[in-house]
Design a protein around this motif. Structure first.
Motif, PDB file in Angstrom:
ATOM      1  N   ARG A   1      -1.426   4.842  -7.692  1.00  0.00           N
ATOM      2  CA  ARG A   1      -0.907   4.421  -6.393  1.00  0.00           C
ATOM      3  C   ARG A   1      -1.818   3.350  -5.773  1.00  0.00           C
ATOM      4  O   ARG A   1      -3.043   3.446  -5.850  1.00  0.00           O
ATOM      5  CB  ARG A   1      -0.814   5.634  -5.463  1.00  0.00           C
ATOM      6  CG  ARG A   1      -0.005   5.370  -4.201  1.00  0.00           C
ATOM      7  CD  ARG A   1       0.301   6.650  -3.455  1.00  0.00           C
ATOM      8  NE  ARG A   1       0.978   7.651  -4.249  1.00  0.00           N
ATOM      9  CZ  ARG A   1       2.290   7.664  -4.516  1.00  0.00           C
ATOM     10  NH1 ARG A   1       3.057   6.704  -4.049  1.00  0.00           N
ATOM     11  NH2 ARG A   1       2.815   8.632  -5.244  1.00  0.00           N
ATOM     12  N   VAL A   2      -1.205   2.368  -5.157  1.00  0.00           N
ATOM     13  CA  VAL A   2      -1.954   1.288  -4.494  1.00  0.00           C
ATOM     14  C   VAL A   2      -2.527   1.825  -3.187  1.00  0.00           C
ATOM     15  O   VAL A   2      -1.808   2.380  -2.361  1.00  0.00           O
ATOM     16  CB  VAL A   2      -1.037   0.073  -4.218  1.00  0.00           C
ATOM     17  CG1 VAL A   2      -1.783  -0.986  -3.407  1.00  0.00           C
ATOM     18  CG2 VAL A   2      -0.517  -0.508  -5.516  1.00  0.00           C
ATOM     19  N   VAL A   3      -3.849   1.651  -3.005  1.00  0.00           N
ATOM     20  CA  VAL A   3      -4.496   2.075  -1.764  1.00  0.00           C
ATOM     21  C   VAL A   3      -4.937   0.878  -0.915  1.00  0.00           C
ATOM     22  O   VAL A   3      -5.105   1.005   0.293  1.00  0.00           O
ATOM     23  CB  VAL A   3      -5.698   3.017  -2.025  1.00  0.00           C
ATOM     24  CG1 VAL A   3      -5.215   4.345  -2.589  1.00  0.00           C
ATOM     25  CG2 VAL A   3      -6.724   2.379  -2.933  1.00  0.00           C
ATOM     26  N   ARG A   4      -5.092  -0.283  -1.578  1.00  0.00           N
ATOM     27  CA  ARG A   4      -5.422  -1.524  -0.863  1.00  0.00           C
ATOM     28  C   ARG A   4      -4.874  -2.699  -1.653  1.00  0.00           C
ATOM     29  O   ARG A   4      -4.810  -2.647  -2.874  1.00  0.00           O
ATOM     30  CB  ARG A   4      -6.943  -1.716  -0.749  1.00  0.00           C
ATOM     31  CG  ARG A   4      -7.611  -0.812   0.239  1.00  0.00           C
ATOM     32  CD  ARG A   4      -9.089  -1.162   0.428  1.00  0.00           C
ATOM     33  NE  ARG A   4      -9.852  -0.813  -0.777  1.00  0.00           N
ATOM     34  CZ  ARG A   4     -10.795  -1.574  -1.319  1.00  0.00           C
ATOM     35  NH1 ARG A   4     -11.114  -2.739  -0.790  1.00  0.00           N
ATOM     36  NH2 ARG A   4     -11.445  -1.184  -2.391  1.00  0.00           N
ATOM     37  N   VAL A   5      -4.503  -3.743  -0.921  1.00  0.00           N
ATOM     38  CA  VAL A   5      -4.050  -4.987  -1.560  1.00  0.00           C
ATOM     39  C   VAL A   5      -4.947  -6.120  -1.068  1.00  0.00           C
ATOM     40  O   VAL A   5      -5.157  -6.281   0.131  1.00  0.00           O
ATOM     41  CB  VAL A   5      -2.573  -5.303  -1.209  1.00  0.00           C
ATOM     42  CG1 VAL A   5      -2.136  -6.619  -1.839  1.00  0.00           C
ATOM     43  CG2 VAL A   5      -1.652  -4.167  -1.626  1.00  0.00           C
TER      44      VAL A   5
ATOM     45  N   VAL B   1       0.862  -1.183   0.000  1.00  0.00           N
ATOM     46  CA  VAL B   1       0.000   0.000   0.000  1.00  0.00           C
ATOM     47  C   VAL B   1       0.899   1.234   0.000  1.00  0.00           C
ATOM     48  O   VAL B   1       1.887   1.302   0.735  1.00  0.00           O
ATOM     49  CB  VAL B   1      -0.931  -0.005   1.230  1.00  0.00           C
ATOM     50  CG1 VAL B   1      -1.673   1.321   1.362  1.00  0.00           C
ATOM     51  CG2 VAL B   1      -1.923  -1.161   1.141  1.00  0.00           C
ATOM     52  N   GLY B   2       0.573   2.184  -0.854  1.00  0.00           N
ATOM     53  CA  GLY B   2       1.350   3.412  -0.965  1.00  0.00           C
ATOM     54  C   GLY B   2       2.314   3.398  -2.141  1.00  0.00           C
ATOM     55  O   GLY B   2       2.804   4.456  -2.558  1.00  0.00           O
TER      56      GLY B   2
ATOM     57  N   THR C   1      -6.425   0.857  -6.647  1.00  0.00           N
ATOM     58  CA  THR C   1      -5.543   1.997  -6.911  1.00  0.00           C
ATOM     59  C   THR C   1      -6.311   3.305  -6.978  1.00  0.00           C
ATOM     60  O   THR C   1      -7.546   3.324  -7.070  1.00  0.00           O
ATOM     61  CB  THR C   1      -4.791   1.792  -8.248  1.00  0.00           C
ATOM     62  OG1 THR C   1      -5.752   1.642  -9.300  1.00  0.00           O
ATOM     63  CG2 THR C   1      -3.884   0.573  -8.208  1.00  0.00           C
ATOM     64  N   LYS C   2      -5.536   4.381  -6.971  1.00  0.00           N
ATOM     65  CA  LYS C   2      -6.095   5.734  -7.082  1.00  0.00           C
ATOM     66  C   LYS C   2      -4.990   6.647  -7.605  1.00  0.00           C
ATOM     67  O   LYS C   2      -3.841   6.535  -7.193  1.00  0.00           O
ATOM     68  CB  LYS C   2      -6.561   6.200  -5.704  1.00  0.00           C
ATOM     69  CG  LYS C   2      -7.069   7.622  -5.630  1.00  0.00           C
ATOM     70  CD  LYS C   2      -7.503   7.898  -4.198  1.00  0.00           C
ATOM     71  CE  LYS C   2      -7.190   9.236  -3.642  1.00  0.00           C
ATOM     72  NZ  LYS C   2      -6.258  10.097  -4.207  1.00  0.00           N
TER      73      LYS C   2
END
Length: 186
Positions: free
Chosen positions: A83-87, A67-68, A96-97
């Motif tokens: 960017r990864v916000v959750r896995v 994340v991040g 992502t966002k």
């Protein structure tokens, strides 16, 4: 062509050729280190990656993504960097966002869609990389390099032509002087 003009011409064309070689090296060279260049075409990751930047992406295993982390991935016909916000390790996907976006992206990114993580970025170079990635752009780039190489040899060609003209003029002058000398001896 005067010596000063020739020197200026050679300096300018040499600088242009060096610039072309450097740009080509910066775009293609990192591939030797396993990095893939991509042009940033939207502002969804501003201010991290500016529109027109070139990012270098390194292939990574999905388990190395946290994340991040920014990731680059296939999204249908597009390549996206967000960017990864959750896995979701069970579902083997990322959520992502874009840094400039208010909301999370609509769908999940499957592990199989992952290309890698961006490792470096160079502002504005993405415009050039994107332009030369098409057939038309490649033809224009190759034509530009050929024209530049031809332009580098113009002073030498002109100098040789001037030397030939001087030699012809001297030869013609010597013939006239010989005729005059012969007439005086008579």
């Amino acid at each position: 062509m005067s010596k000063l003009a020739k020197r200026i011409w050679n300096t300018v064309t040499t600088i242009l050729l060096i610039a072309v070689i450097l740009v080509a090296g910066v775009i293609a060279g990192p591939r030797l280190a396993g990095l893939q260049p991509y042009a940033v075409l939207s502002g969804s990751m501003e201010p991290t990656y500016h529109v027109g930047s070139l990012i270098y992406v390194k292939a990574v295993d999905p388990t190395e993504v946290s994340v991040g982390d920014p990731i680059t991935y296939h999204a249908g016909d597009y390549i996206v960097t967000h960017r990864v916000v959750r896995v979701d390790t069970e579902g083997q996907c990322f959520y992502t966002k874009g840094d400039a976006n208010e909301t999370e992206d609509g769908g999940a990114v499957a592990y199989e869609s992952l290309i890698g993580k961006p490792m470096a970025t160079i502002p504005y170079l993405g415009y050039i990389a994107n332009a030369v990635s098409s057939l038309r752009g490649m033809i224009l780039a190759v034509t530009g390099v050929v024209v530049l190489l031809v332009l580098m040899f113009i002073p030498d060609i002109l100098t040789k032509a001037e030397e030939k003209d001087k030699a012809k003029a001297q030869a013609a002058g010597n013939v006239k002087n010989a005729d005059i000398t012969e007439k005086k001896e008579d």
